[in-house]
Design an enzyme around this catalytic site. Structure first.
Site, PDB file in Angstrom:
ATOM      1  N   ASP A  67       0.851  -1.190   0.000  1.00 56.04           N
ATOM      2  CA  ASP A  67       0.000   0.000   0.000  1.00 56.04           C
ATOM      3  C   ASP A  67       0.885   1.238   0.000  1.00 56.04           C
ATOM      4  O   ASP A  67       2.043   1.199   0.424  1.00 56.04           O
ATOM      5  CB  ASP A  67      -0.964  -0.001   1.182  1.00 56.04           C
ATOM      6  CG  ASP A  67      -0.382  -0.670   2.423  1.00 56.04           C
ATOM      7  OD1 ASP A  67       0.848  -0.783   2.529  1.00 56.04           O
ATOM      8  OD2 ASP A  67      -1.169  -1.061   3.299  1.00 56.04           O
ATOM      9  N   GLU A 126      -5.945   3.141   3.253  1.00 59.09           N
ATOM     10  CA  GLU A 126      -6.554   3.756   4.437  1.00 59.09           C
ATOM     11  C   GLU A 126      -7.948   4.297   4.147  1.00 59.09           C
ATOM     12  O   GLU A 126      -8.663   4.687   5.049  1.00 59.09           O
ATOM     13  CB  GLU A 126      -5.659   4.887   4.963  1.00 59.09           C
ATOM     14  CG  GLU A 126      -4.274   4.447   5.422  1.00 59.09           C
ATOM     15  CD  GLU A 126      -4.323   3.574   6.674  1.00 59.09           C
ATOM     16  OE1 GLU A 126      -5.394   3.468   7.291  1.00 59.09           O
ATOM     17  OE2 GLU A 126      -3.277   2.994   7.021  1.00 59.09           O
ATOM     18  N   HIS A 152       2.490  -6.348   6.903  1.00 62.18           N
ATOM     19  CA  HIS A 152       2.150  -5.120   7.630  1.00 62.18           C
ATOM     20  C   HIS A 152       3.082  -5.010   8.821  1.00 62.18           C
ATOM     21  O   HIS A 152       3.322  -5.995   9.525  1.00 62.18           O
ATOM     22  CB  HIS A 152       0.698  -5.141   8.106  1.00 62.18           C
ATOM     23  CG  HIS A 152       0.155  -3.771   8.362  1.00 62.18           C
ATOM     24  ND1 HIS A 152       0.681  -2.927   9.320  1.00 62.18           N
ATOM     25  CD2 HIS A 152      -0.852  -3.082   7.771  1.00 62.18           C
ATOM     26  CE1 HIS A 152       0.015  -1.782   9.310  1.00 62.18           C
ATOM     27  NE2 HIS A 152      -0.919  -1.847   8.371  1.00 62.18           N
TER      28      HIS A 152
END
Length: 373
Positions: A67, A126, A152
């Site tokens: 991301d 997000e 993550h």
């Protein structure tokens, strides 16, 4: 300076909102353009980037997703390379995520394996959610991977720790926005109004009973109202109020049940307080459900490495739109220990940058193992 540190620190300075990652995309494309291009195919999508590394055989494709967006948080780390974008920060570690992906891409641009590799630099994790849209693109369908990996950062684990589990890892999540409209008026004449501050307070209290009285105690769910707005000044009864929150559940069924109860309670507020109400669930993320076989295989592989420690962790109520990517394609996500005293989404999050080398080294070995099997 280690080139991974330089990348991370440069990316850390330019956090941007979802689907507004213009500088970030430009940085990524500029970096990728300087790599050996013989095996690379590059496509952009909105503010995201696809990079395919052509394999020597190409029977299968291994996907790797990172991301790229930041959070609307004013940074308080006092680092020399703090965010230069006011009110924005990489407070969820996406700067590290991107750096690790670029470290891997750098290696494989010159050292392809038998399988194709697909690197996905995904915007808007997000919010409002980029993964579900990204996998619907023609580029993704054309280069569709046979398995997908993501990670993550985890502030609570020491550097050198890898934590994951087969099956459910992250919860189903949904935003929640409730708008109430009644009748405002003078504070001295409440009987001529329908007060939405009172209505919203009543609704918040009622919502807290949903989890305790409607969800199986052996299951898990969370309803959080994080923001309430209403009214204008102290002597005017509020005509409007707005509740903003989030819903998190460990099963799709519980999410449906929780939403049904919210809708019933809001309907009751409309009747009881003679007002109008609207509900918007905003951005919804599917649970991260790690495929059993590939996750177990990965954990077994990591257990043979002497410089890392693999932990079988519990599921968490965090949300991640990577769940959409592994809904129909085998894959997994894992936690990468970064040993920070401050947690995710905190203005003082300071991950230990030594985790970058740990992740790149481990994933290079794993991709070599999978990509040449």
């Amino acid at each position: 300076m280690n080139h991974l540190l330089q990348i991370r620190r440069e990316l850390h300075q330019i956090p941007e909102k979802g689907f507004e990652e213009v500088k970030t995309q430009r940085y990524l494309l500029n970096y990728i353009s300087k790599l050996p291009q013989e095996h690379l195919q590059i496509e952009t999508w909105r503010t995201g980037v696809f990079v395919r590394v052509k394999g020597k055989v190409g029977d299968n494709t291994i996907g790797y997703r990172t991301d790229i967006d930041g959070l609307p948080i004013e940074e308080e780390t006092e680092l020399e390379f703090s965010s230069t974008h006011e009110g924005m920060m990489h407070a969820c570690g996406h700067d590290l995520h991107m750096t690790i992906a670029l470290g891997l891409l750098t290696h494989y641009s010159s050292n392809p394996v038998n399988d194709h590799l697909l690197f996905m630099f995904q915007p808007a994790e997000e919010g409002p959610g980029g993964a579900e849209l990204m996998i619907q693109t023609e580029v993704f369908k054309r280069w569709k991977p046979d398995m997908i990996i993501a990670l993550h950062i985890a502030p609570e684990y020491p550097v050198g720790t890898i934590a994951t589990k087969p099956g459910l890892l992250f919860a189903n999540t949904s935003e929640l926005f409730i708008d109430l409209k009644g009748k405002g008026g003078h504070a001295a004449f409440p009987h001529q109004t329908n007060d939405m501050v009172v209505a919203s307070c009543s609704l918040v209290t009622q919502l807290q009973s949903i989890v305790s009285r409607n969800v199986n105690p052996l299951d898990s769910a969370v309803i959080t109202i994080g923001k309430i707005t209403g009214g204008t000044v102290q002597n005017i009864i509020a005509e409007r109020a707005r509740l903003e929150g989030t819903i998190r559940t460990l099963s799709v069924e519980s999410m449906s049940k929780v939403k049904a109860r919210i809708e019933a309670m809001v309907k009751g507020i409309e009747i009881g307080y003679d007002c109008q109400a609207t509900i918007d669930y905003g951005c919804m993320y599917h649970q991260v459900d790690n495929e059993e076989q590939v996750t177990s295989e990965f954990m077994k592989f990591v257990s043979t490495e002497t410089d890392v420690n693999v932990i079988h962790c519990s599921e968490a109520m965090t949300g991640e739109d990577f769940g959409y990517m592994i809904k129909d394609i085998p894959g997994f996500m894992f936690w990468l220990g970064v040993n920070s005293p401050y947690g995710l989404h905190h203005a003082k999050l300071t991950p230990d940058e030594n985790a970058l080398d740990v992740a790149v080294s481990l994933l290079t070995k794993y991709i070599n193992f999978k990509g040449t099997a």
